[in-house]
Design a protein around this motif. Structure first.
Motif, PDB file in Angstrom:
ATOM      1  N   UNK A   1      -8.699 -34.109  56.696  1.00 57.37           N
ATOM      2  CA  UNK A   1      -9.111 -34.753  55.450  1.00 57.37           C
ATOM      3  C   UNK A   1     -10.557 -35.181  55.636  1.00 57.37           C
ATOM      4  N   UNK A   2     -11.419 -34.840  54.673  1.00 57.19           N
ATOM      5  CA  UNK A   2     -12.841 -35.142  54.809  1.00 57.19           C
ATOM      6  C   UNK A   2     -13.382 -35.721  53.508  1.00 57.19           C
ATOM      7  N   UNK A   3     -14.400 -36.569  53.650  1.00 57.30           N
ATOM      8  CA  UNK A   3     -15.082 -37.153  52.501  1.00 57.30           C
ATOM      9  C   UNK A   3     -16.515 -36.652  52.436  1.00 57.30           C
ATOM     10  N   UNK A   4     -17.065 -36.578  51.230  1.00 60.03           N
ATOM     11  CA  UNK A   4     -18.468 -36.226  51.059  1.00 60.03           C
ATOM     12  C   UNK A   4     -19.331 -37.459  51.314  1.00 60.03           C
ATOM     13  N   UNK A   5     -20.553 -37.268  51.818  1.00 63.03           N
ATOM     14  CA  UNK A   5     -21.397 -38.429  52.105  1.00 63.03           C
ATOM     15  C   UNK A   5     -21.871 -39.149  50.851  1.00 63.03           C
ATOM     16  N   UNK A   6     -22.040 -38.417  49.748  1.00 62.68           N
ATOM     17  CA  UNK A   6     -22.480 -39.020  48.485  1.00 62.68           C
ATOM     18  C   UNK A   6     -22.260 -37.999  47.377  1.00 62.68           C
ATOM     19  N   UNK A   7     -22.686 -38.351  46.167  1.00 56.36           N
ATOM     20  CA  UNK A   7     -22.473 -37.483  45.009  1.00 56.36           C
ATOM     21  C   UNK A   7     -23.677 -36.611  44.694  1.00 56.36           C
ATOM     22  N   UNK A   8     -24.581 -36.456  45.646  1.00 53.62           N
ATOM     23  CA  UNK A   8     -25.754 -35.612  45.431  1.00 53.62           C
ATOM     24  C   UNK A   8     -25.339 -34.174  45.118  1.00 53.62           C
ATOM     25  N   UNK A   9     -26.071 -33.540  44.236  1.00 57.84           N
ATOM     26  CA  UNK A   9     -25.768 -32.155  43.865  1.00 57.84           C
ATOM     27  C   UNK A   9     -25.726 -31.259  45.094  1.00 57.84           C
ATOM     28  N   UNK A  10     -24.684 -30.436  45.180  1.00 53.62           N
ATOM     29  CA  UNK A  10     -24.568 -29.464  46.258  1.00 53.62           C
ATOM     30  C   UNK A  10     -23.828 -29.945  47.486  1.00 53.62           C
TER      31      UNK A  10
END
Length: 325
Positions: free
Chosen positions: A209-218
């Motif tokens: 299970x992984x999370x994105x660091x932020x909502x930045x495009x790409x």
């Protein structure tokens, strides 16, 4: 296999599953050789099953994680994301079909109200609409509870239940194979406390299970590239809300291969540098036993050769001649 160290003798002999007897989860647990002849503890939900493992009441718990028709089981995915130090140690596949059962003496023509769990009802409604066009639906808390309720009240005339339910309750089968999708399968996983990894078999799966660091495009593309650039196939990817803010999601991912496979290990290292949180759920043999196919530039030897090449550059060791295509 589950690690029984530091468990009481009773807990080391106990496996938890979503009950009562007769459920599809019980059918999955029957596939575990180590569980044969042991104590099986029936629980009411995924949270209770995993709590048994965490607190040491059970050595392992069998839980549903994915259905071929409806996708991932959100309650299981969310629980695995929030409870630390758990490991998936095996997976098991159970074909999902249903029968229509009733009290002895009831005929199909007598059925006016059908008791069924909402998920089971959704997977059998085409058959029910075709064969019982005027029926009513009474929701049940589980497939087995739907059948058992027929013996406790007369609110329903029949119930949608798993095959084999008549082994546990005095009911008769009015119709078999009433599922709308004959290929429906549910994938179950056996979950234990963190323990030694099983050895690679060449037919393995790794769950994370992984999370994105932020909502930045790409950002999602960057995460996927960690696997694509190393030749690691994803057999499952699903998003689940983290819950701390709108638009924040974690991703439940199944990878083809074992963490001890060079390409998978390298991909996880890249993912760890990218993601603020990576939860490793385990590497374990695939239930279907299908061998993982890897093209030569992503096999173990390719990664070993690349490290040897770099080491030679750093140490000044003579480099082997380049391999001809």
């Amino acid at each position: 296999m589950p690690d029984s160290a530091n468990l009481t003798p009773a807990a080391a002999e106990t496996y938890s599953y979503l009950g009562p007897a007769g459920t599809f989860t019980e059918a999955a647990l029957k596939q575990v050789p180590a569980a044969a002849g042991k104590s099986w503890r029936s629980v009411n939900n995924v949270g209770e099953a995993l709590d048994d493992v965490v607190t040491g009441r059970s050595v392992a718990a069998m839980i549903a994680i994915e259905n071929s028709v409806e996708g991932g089981v959100s309650a299981t995915q969310d629980a695995l994301a929030s409870i630390p130090n758990l490991r998936i140690v095996g997976e098991y596949l159970v074909p999902v079909n249903f029968v229509l059962v009733a009290r002895p003496g009831t005929t199909l023509a007598d059925v006016k109200v059908v008791n069924a769990h909402p998920v089971a009802y959704g997977q059998t409604h085409l058959w029910l609409d075709a064969n019982l066009p005027s029926h009513g639906h009474l929701p049940a808390t589980s497939n087995v509870a739907a059948a058992a309720s027929l013996l406790a009240s007369d609110l329903a005339d029949a119930a949608v239940a798993p095959p084999g339910i008549t082994d546990h309750h005095d009911l008769v089968v009015l119709a078999e194979a009433i599922g709308d999708n004959p290929n429906a399968v549910t994938r179950f996983v056996l979950v234990s406390r963190a323990a030694a990894l099983p050895a690679p078999t060449g037919s393995d799966k790794t769950s994370i299970i992984a999370e994105l660091p932020d909502d930045t495009s790409g950002r999602l593309l960057e995460m996927l590239e960690q696997f694509a650039t190393r030749g690691v196939n994803m057999s499952l990817i699903e998003s689940r809300p983290i819950g701390d803010a709108l638009g924040r999601y974690r991703f439940v991912i199944d990878l083809d291969g074992h963490i001890l496979d060079e390409r998978v290990a390298d991909a996880l290292l890249g993912l760890k540098r990218f993601s603020p949180r990576v939860t490793f759920l385990g590497s374990y043999p695939r239930a279907d036993k299908l061998a993982i196919s890897v093209i030569p530039r992503y096999d173990n030897d390719a990664f070993v050769d690349a490290r040897a090449w770099l080491r030679g550059l750093l140490t000044g060791e003579p480099l082997p001649p380049p391999a001809r295509p």
